[in-house]
Design a protein around this motif. Structure first.
Motif, PDB file in Angstrom:
ATOM      1  N   ALA A  37      -3.960  -1.526   3.643  1.00  0.00           N
ATOM      2  CA  ALA A  37      -3.454  -1.674   2.273  1.00  0.00           C
ATOM      3  C   ALA A  37      -4.042  -0.559   1.420  1.00  0.00           C
ATOM      4  CB  ALA A  37      -3.828  -3.035   1.699  1.00  0.00           C
ATOM      5  N   ALA A  38      -3.192   0.241   0.811  1.00  0.00           N
ATOM      6  CA  ALA A  38      -3.671   1.349  -0.013  1.00  0.00           C
ATOM      7  C   ALA A  38      -4.224   0.835  -1.337  1.00  0.00           C
ATOM      8  CB  ALA A  38      -2.546   2.344  -0.266  1.00  0.00           C
ATOM      9  N   VAL A  39      -5.184   1.572  -1.875  1.00  0.00           N
ATOM     10  CA  VAL A  39      -5.800   1.252  -3.165  1.00  0.00           C
ATOM     11  C   VAL A  39      -5.212   2.181  -4.212  1.00  0.00           C
ATOM     12  CG1 VAL A  39      -7.974   1.162  -4.450  1.00  0.00           C
ATOM     13  CG2 VAL A  39      -7.916   0.481  -2.034  1.00  0.00           C
ATOM     14  N   ASN A  40      -4.543   1.601  -5.210  1.00  0.00           N
ATOM     15  CA  ASN A  40      -3.843   2.368  -6.230  1.00  0.00           C
ATOM     16  C   ASN A  40      -4.412   2.104  -7.618  1.00  0.00           C
ATOM     17  OD1 ASN A  40      -1.388   3.656  -4.852  1.00  0.00           O
ATOM     18  ND2 ASN A  40      -1.263   1.546  -4.112  1.00  0.00           N
ATOM     19  N   PRO A  41      -4.224   3.046  -8.562  1.00  0.00           N
ATOM     20  CA  PRO A  41      -4.694   2.807  -9.925  1.00  0.00           C
ATOM     21  C   PRO A  41      -4.181   1.511 -10.544  1.00  0.00           C
ATOM     22  CG  PRO A  41      -4.145   5.113  -9.656  1.00  0.00           C
ATOM     23  CD  PRO A  41      -3.712   4.426  -8.380  1.00  0.00           C
ATOM     24  N   ASP A  68       0.655  -2.050  -1.782  1.00  0.00           N
ATOM     25  CA  ASP A  68       1.090  -1.400  -0.540  1.00  0.00           C
ATOM     26  C   ASP A  68       0.591  -2.138   0.690  1.00  0.00           C
ATOM     27  OD1 ASP A  68       2.417   0.880  -1.600  1.00  0.00           O
ATOM     28  OD2 ASP A  68       0.508   1.873  -1.935  1.00  0.00           O
ATOM     29  N   VAL A  69       1.451  -2.231   1.700  1.00  0.00           N
ATOM     30  CA  VAL A  69       1.028  -2.865   2.945  1.00  0.00           C
ATOM     31  C   VAL A  69       1.668  -2.156   4.137  1.00  0.00           C
ATOM     32  CG1 VAL A  69       2.917  -4.572   2.892  1.00  0.00           C
ATOM     33  CG2 VAL A  69       0.835  -5.053   4.198  1.00  0.00           C
ATOM     34  N   LEU A 131       4.349   2.333  -2.592  1.00  0.00           N
ATOM     35  CA  LEU A 131       4.332   2.355  -4.060  1.00  0.00           C
ATOM     36  C   LEU A 131       4.597   3.744  -4.613  1.00  0.00           C
ATOM     37  CD1 LEU A 131       3.858   1.104  -6.829  1.00  0.00           C
ATOM     38  CD2 LEU A 131       1.396   1.421  -6.475  1.00  0.00           C
ATOM     39  N   ASN A 132       3.844   4.724  -4.169  1.00  0.00           N
ATOM     40  CA  ASN A 132       3.964   6.064  -4.737  1.00  0.00           C
ATOM     41  C   ASN A 132       5.235   6.771  -4.283  1.00  0.00           C
ATOM     42  OD1 ASN A 132       1.346   6.263  -6.242  1.00  0.00           O
ATOM     43  ND2 ASN A 132       0.577   5.777  -4.204  1.00  0.00           N
ATOM     44  N   GLY A 133       5.623   6.568  -3.018  1.00  0.00           N
ATOM     45  CA  GLY A 133       6.851   7.157  -2.537  1.00  0.00           C
ATOM     46  C   GLY A 133       8.077   6.604  -3.242  1.00  0.00           C
ATOM     47  N   LEU A 134       8.119   5.282  -3.404  1.00  0.00           N
ATOM     48  CA  LEU A 134       9.260   4.672  -4.096  1.00  0.00           C
ATOM     49  C   LEU A 134       9.293   5.050  -5.573  1.00  0.00           C
ATOM     50  CD1 LEU A 134       9.555   1.045  -2.645  1.00  0.00           C
ATOM     51  CD2 LEU A 134      11.277   2.852  -2.539  1.00  0.00           C
ATOM     52  N   THR A 135       8.130   5.160  -6.194  1.00  0.00           N
ATOM     53  CA  THR A 135       8.101   5.573  -7.601  1.00  0.00           C
ATOM     54  C   THR A 135       8.725   6.956  -7.756  1.00  0.00           C
ATOM     55  OG1 THR A 135       6.107   4.264  -8.037  1.00  0.00           O
ATOM     56  CG2 THR A 135       6.620   6.030  -9.581  1.00  0.00           C
ATOM     57  N   ALA A 136       8.334   7.887  -6.891  1.00  0.00           N
ATOM     58  CA  ALA A 136       8.906   9.234  -6.939  1.00  0.00           C
ATOM     59  C   ALA A 136      10.406   9.206  -6.654  1.00  0.00           C
ATOM     60  CB  ALA A 136       8.192  10.131  -5.937  1.00  0.00           C
ATOM     61  N   PHE A 137      10.799   8.468  -5.633  1.00  0.00           N
ATOM     62  CA  PHE A 137      12.203   8.381  -5.217  1.00  0.00           C
ATOM     63  C   PHE A 137      13.068   7.821  -6.345  1.00  0.00           C
ATOM     64  CE2 PHE A 137      15.782   6.452  -2.961  1.00  0.00           C
ATOM     65  CZ  PHE A 137      16.064   7.356  -1.952  1.00  0.00           C
TER      66      PHE A 137
END
Length: 315
Positions: A37-41, A68-69, A131-137
């Motif tokens: 699981a990624a750690v995000n802000p 994220d998982v 999370l980050n990939g979908l945000t950019a997409f």
């Protein structure tokens, strides 16, 4: 099973490792045995209570942490097609007011929020994508750019910015201006940026317009520069921010949008097939989630810290 939750909002010490019942998937859902699981802000601001204060999340007695998982399908609920027990997957938990997040041994998600994991990468690497990939997409979708159009990405060396540069340049044929610190210039060029503008340039609009006369067609503002970044856009262009409170006034007919992330398994499957550059800043075991949040707050990371469920694992 183990899960990291918050009972009282606060600093990293507010994160508690507790024992809870294994969740059961309902119709249309799958249960994932979590590997990473990624750690995000956003995890940090959730832990601190900022999302409740902003009205984005309802107060609750127990708050789960983690979006994220990456892991393995453990059980499939009724009516789910396309997933099978034992399949490696990634997913996004975008429902904030829940008592369990992805910092856990098991996580139940709607099947529509899950996609097959990218091939040829570890679960740790895969966990940095959703999370980050979908945000950019999704931000790029809002900009409605055509092949050959020009785009400024601010904060281009960050997690969202890096994905945006790579997706736009390599899979959408967009010409990218990347705004980054000097140390990250080669990084964003490797991701596909055609031009680089220093982060500390005295006049961002002047620097960008010197490269793209008349201004870029669009801006994806991941750094929260707001009006400063808007000034780089041509008349009737488009602007998207991913930073709360950074929406500029839509001057000169520029279309201004704010991206609010939503789970989308189909888009996530597309991203998984792109062979994107996945950046891991380090790993820590689940029980050291508080340490991961402390390190996140120190800044300077390129990539994400990832929590693993193997007891004692980390680097």
């Amino acid at each position: 099973m183990r899960a990291v939750v918050v009972h009282t909002f606060g600093g990293p010490e507010a994160l508690e490792l507790v024992d809870v019942a294994v969740p059961v998937p309902g119709p249309g859902q799958v249960r994932i045995r979590v590997s990473a699981a990624a750690v995000n802000p956003v995890d940090a601001v959730t832990r601190a209570g900022a999302l409740v204060e902003a009205g984005l999340m309802a107060p609750r007695a127990v708050t789960g942490i983690g979006w994220d998982v990456a892991g393995e399908i453990d059980e499939v609920g009724a009516g789910v097609d396309g997933f099978a027990v034992g399949q490696q997957v990634i997913g996004l938990r975008d429902l904030l007011d829940r008592s369990l997040g992805s910092y856990a041994d098991y996580l139940v998600l709607d099947a529509s929020a899950v996609a097959p994991a990218p091939t040829g990468v570890s679960a740790v690497e895969a966990a940095t994508l959703p999370l980050n990939g979908l945000t950019a997409f999704q931000a790029l979708d809002l900009l409605e750019l055509a092949e050959g159009d020009t785009l400024l990405v601010t904060g281009a060396a960050g997690a969202v910015g890096g994905f945006a540069v790579e997706i736009a340049a390599r899979w959408r044929g967009v010409r990218v201006v990347a705004q980054v610190g000097e140390a990250d210039a080669d990084v964003v060029r490797a991701l596909g940026a055609e031009w680089v503008v220093p982060r500390d340039v005295p006049d961002l609009a002047e620097a960008v317009r010197a490269l793209v006369p008349g201004g870029v067609d669009a801006v994806l503002d991941t750094a929260g520069l707001s009006a400063m970044a808007l000034a780089t856009v041509r008349n009737r262009g488009s602007f998207v921010t991913v930073v709360g409170g950074a929406d500029p006034i839509p001057l000169r007919g520029i279309r201004v949008h704010h991206t609010w992330i939503s789970a989308d398994g189909a888009a996530l499957a597309t991203l998984a097939a792109y062979d994107l550059t996945l950046r891991v800043a380090g790993t820590l075991p689940l029980e050291q989630a508080a340490h991961a949040h402390t390190r996140l707050a120190e800044g300077g990371l390129r990539g994400r810290i990832v929590l693993t469920t193997a007891p004692g694992g980390g680097s």
